[in-house]
Design a protein around this motif. Structure first.
Motif, short mmCIF file in Angstrom:
data_model
loop_
_atom_site.label_atom_id
_atom_site.label_comp_id
_atom_site.label_asym_id
_atom_site.label_seq_id
_atom_site.Cartn_x
_atom_site.Cartn_y
_atom_site.Cartn_z
N VAL A 1 0.84 -1.20 0.00
CA VAL A 1 0.00 0.00 0.00
C VAL A 1 0.88 1.25 0.00
O VAL A 1 0.62 2.22 -0.74
CB VAL A 1 -0.96 0.00 1.20
N GLU A 2 1.93 1.25 0.81
CA GLU A 2 2.81 2.42 0.88
C GLU A 2 3.53 2.65 -0.45
O GLU A 2 3.70 3.80 -0.87
CB GLU A 2 3.81 2.23 2.02
N ASP A 3 3.95 1.58 -1.10
CA ASP A 3 4.61 1.73 -2.41
C ASP A 3 3.64 2.27 -3.45
O ASP A 3 4.02 3.07 -4.32
CB ASP A 3 5.18 0.38 -2.86
N TYR A 4 2.39 1.85 -3.38
CA TYR A 4 1.35 2.39 -4.27
C TYR A 4 1.20 3.89 -4.04
O TYR A 4 1.12 4.68 -4.98
CB TYR A 4 0.04 1.66 -3.98
N MET A 5 1.18 4.28 -2.76
CA MET A 5 1.08 5.70 -2.41
C MET A 5 2.25 6.49 -2.97
O MET A 5 2.08 7.59 -3.52
CB MET A 5 1.05 5.85 -0.89
N THR A 6 3.45 5.94 -2.85
CA THR A 6 4.64 6.63 -3.34
C THR A 6 4.65 6.72 -4.86
O THR A 6 4.95 7.77 -5.43
CB THR A 6 5.90 5.90 -2.84
N THR A 7 4.33 5.62 -5.51
CA THR A 7 4.34 5.57 -6.98
C THR A 7 3.43 6.64 -7.58
O THR A 7 3.79 7.29 -8.57
CB THR A 7 3.91 4.18 -7.47
N PHE A 8 2.28 6.86 -6.98
CA PHE A 8 1.31 7.80 -7.53
C PHE A 8 1.26 9.12 -6.75
O PHE A 8 0.31 9.90 -6.91
CB PHE A 8 -0.07 7.15 -7.60
N ASN A 9 2.29 9.35 -5.92
CA ASN A 9 2.45 10.64 -5.22
C ASN A 9 1.20 11.02 -4.43
O ASN A 9 0.69 12.15 -4.53
CB ASN A 9 2.80 11.75 -6.22
N LEU A 10 0.73 10.10 -3.60
CA LEU A 10 -0.50 10.33 -2.85
C LEU A 10 -0.28 10.85 -1.44
O LEU A 10 -1.22 11.35 -0.81
CB LEU A 10 -1.31 9.02 -2.77
N TRP A 11 0.94 10.76 -0.94
CA TRP A 11 1.19 11.15 0.45
C TRP A 11 0.74 12.57 0.76
O TRP A 11 0.15 12.80 1.83
CB TRP A 11 2.66 10.98 0.79
N PRO A 12 0.98 13.55 -0.10
CA PRO A 12 0.57 14.93 0.25
C PRO A 12 -0.94 15.10 0.39
O PRO A 12 -1.40 16.10 0.96
CB PRO A 12 1.10 15.76 -0.94
N LEU A 13 -1.71 14.15 -0.11
CA LEU A 13 -3.17 14.26 -0.06
C LEU A 13 -3.75 13.77 1.26
O LEU A 13 -4.91 14.03 1.56
CB LEU A 13 -3.81 13.45 -1.19
N PHE A 14 -2.95 13.07 2.06
CA PHE A 14 -3.44 12.42 3.27
C PHE A 14 -3.21 13.29 4.50
O PHE A 14 -2.13 13.86 4.69
CB PHE A 14 -2.73 11.08 3.47
N LYS A 15 -4.25 13.39 5.33
CA LYS A 15 -4.17 14.06 6.62
C LYS A 15 -4.28 12.98 7.69
O LYS A 15 -5.37 12.47 7.97
CB LYS A 15 -5.29 15.09 6.78
N PHE A 16 -3.14 12.62 8.27
CA PHE A 16 -3.11 11.54 9.25
C PHE A 16 -3.50 12.03 10.64
O PHE A 16 -3.59 13.23 10.89
CB PHE A 16 -1.73 10.89 9.27
#
Length: 514
Positions: free
Chosen positions: A133-148
């Motif tokens: 899941v984390e690699d998927y997030m990195t591949t598609f640059n999704l981290w900035p969209l998440f508010k943890f």
């Protein structure tokens, strides 16, 4: 007689030619799937569901479904914000019980445009799935969209039919469109256990089974449950030196990952379109066999059921028909655990738990001594006040609530090949927003929901519909047909009828569209 002898090879040859015949795919390999909504609001076909073309979309839940939604909708040009209660991505895969892993071999968890690396074990455990899941997030640059660390406690629709979200921190966030991605496993269900206050040991839900080594060494552990998580906990307790016992009211059908039937891989018979011909029909998908030869379907699944049960100890032989359970239970059987049960190293007790005593669990009037009781008893769903019925939340295409404009639910329904289903559901939703999928009017959406609900209740009554997992073929076909695309995703007719779904079959749906 001569005519018969002549017709047999002719029919056999025609069948072989049909199965070998290649399936043409007319979908062009165009540019990547990055297209803004086609229709303006003025000529949008779904104005009865959308009050405007959304700009900012909120997503509640940052598991695999939330990541898929974020990736798909940002590629469509929307501003997306994902609210996740944990401090990392992955939902249940971010943190879960010791021994947690996939329920089916990892190829079924692949996504059309993102797969597990080669060499991954068949049933990867928590850390491997979390990294996927984390690699998927990195591949598609999704981290900035998440508010943890942002837990949502309330959602509400505003007078203009946009949405407001309230967080545990007291924040209030507003969105043009809201997508609920909290999944089917968001509230651990603890059963009522009379006498719990007198029990001298520890009682936990399997979601809390984190310190397994510390809690199990030299202890007597009782696991309550019969699903995949119960057997995971059983295996870990044994691994860490416990004397474990699993207590179950009924057993379920689990399939060894290498199971074959007279040399044929089991999936070709149980998880293919051919197998679906013998299953209970989806409410709008009735095969010729289902319509006229139901007895043949019952016999077909009974033969497979016998093959599954032939090497099982009596305590693990299910009483429910495999044909019924294929919809909503099961998973892959880990041979090591089942072999230890057959050897007598792991104890199985069939019966209902009546309560707890000071030093154990009471089943059938008898005491099973325990220092630790683990309740692998499933999860409840948090619908945030949405109009759910006693057996679940009934929606159009399992996604839209006709009375709730500018709102969707993604990833809350279990199916075989679940992330693929979620991916197709999300692309379908994107096409609804874009105006490429024309929703029927409100009355037809209600009629469709009613038809599916009423039929489903004749097949399985009393189970939460969210756990009712139809074969994903007809449900995915619905999405694909709605989008005007080809449902035959295999290279030839043999693969189409006999091979189980491969997420890669749908890669062009996700990555290249016109």
């Amino acid at each position: 007689m001569k005519k018969l002898l002549f017709s047999i090879p002719l029919c056999a040859g025609a069948t072989a030619a049909y199965l070998a015949y290649p399936i043409s795919h007319e979908e062009p390999a165009g540019p990547p799937y990055q297209l803004l909504p086609k229709a303006s609001y003025h000529d949008h076909p779904n104005k009865h569901f959308l009050t405007k073309i959304p700009k900012k979309i909120g997503v509640v839940g940052g598991g695999i479904a939330g990541a898929i939604v974020a990736k798909t909708l940002t590629q469509q040009g929307y501003e997306v914000e994902v609210l996740e209660q944990n401090s990392g991505a992955g939902g249940l895969w971010w943190k879960n019980y010791d021994g947690c892993g996939l329920q089916l071999p990892y190829p079924h968890y692949n996504l059309p445009d993102f797969e597990f690396p080669e060499g991954t074990e068949e049933l990867p455990r928590l850390e491997k799935v979390k990294k996927f899941v984390e690699d998927y997030m990195t591949t598609f640059n999704l981290w900035p969209l998440f508010k943890f660390n942002t837990e949502v406690v309330e959602i509400s629709q505003k007078p203009d039919e946009s949405w407001s979200v309230k967080t545990k921190k007291g924040e209030k966030k507003d969105y043009d469109f809201l997508v609920l991605c909290t999944g089917p496993y968001n509230k651990p269900h603890m059963p009522n256990l009379p006498g719990k206050e007198n029990f001298k040991g520890r009682v936990i839900h399997n979601a809390e089974f984190i310190n397994a080594k510390e809690w199990c060494q030299g202890k007597k552990v009782v696991i309550i449950g019969s699903g995949k998580s119960a057997f995971d906990v059983l295996g870990q307790a044994y691994k860490y030196g416990a004397q474990p016992t699993i207590v179950m009211r009924k057993a379920h059908h689990f399939t060894p990952i290498d199971q074959k039937f007279h040399g044929i891989p089991f999936g070709y018979l149980s998880s293919s379109r051919f197998g679906f011909l013998f299953q209970y029909p989806f409410y709008c998908e009735k095969s010729f066999i289902n319509k006229y030869f139901k007895w043949l379907g019952d016999a077909y699944w009974k033969v497979l059921e016998n093959a599954l049960n032939e090497d099982l100890p009596s305590e693990l032989v299910p009483t429910t028909a495999y044909k019924n359970e294929k919809f909503f239970r099961g998973g892959s059987r880990e041979r090591d655990i089942f072999n230890e049960i057959k050897k007598g190293n792991l104890k199985v007790v069939r019966g209902a738990v009546e309560g707890l005593a000071e030093n154990g669990v009471i089943v059938g009037g008898k005491l099973i001594e325990a220092d630790l009781v683990v309740c692998a008893t499933g999860y409840d769903r948090n619908y945030f006040g949405l109009p759910a019925e006693n057996d679940g939340l009934w929606m159009y295409r399992n996604t839209l609530i006709p009375d709730k404009k500018n709102f969707a639910v993604v990833g809350i329904t279990n199916t075989y090949c679940n992330p693929l289903y979620t991916n197709m559901q999300t692309v379908w939703l994107a096409e609804v927003l874009r105006g490429r999928v024309n929703l029927p009017g409100y009355p037809k959406m209600i009629d469709d929901i009613k038809q599916r609900r009423d039929y489903t209740r004749t097949v399985i009554n009393g189970e939460d519909t969210i756990s009712f997992s139809w074969f994903s073929y007809p449900t995915i076909d619905q999405f694909v047909r709605d989008m005007g695309l080809e449902t035959k995703r295999k290279p030839n007719n043999f693969s189409f009828w006999f091979e189980p779904i491969k997420p890669s079959d749908y890669k062009s749906v996700v990555t290249h569209r016109v």
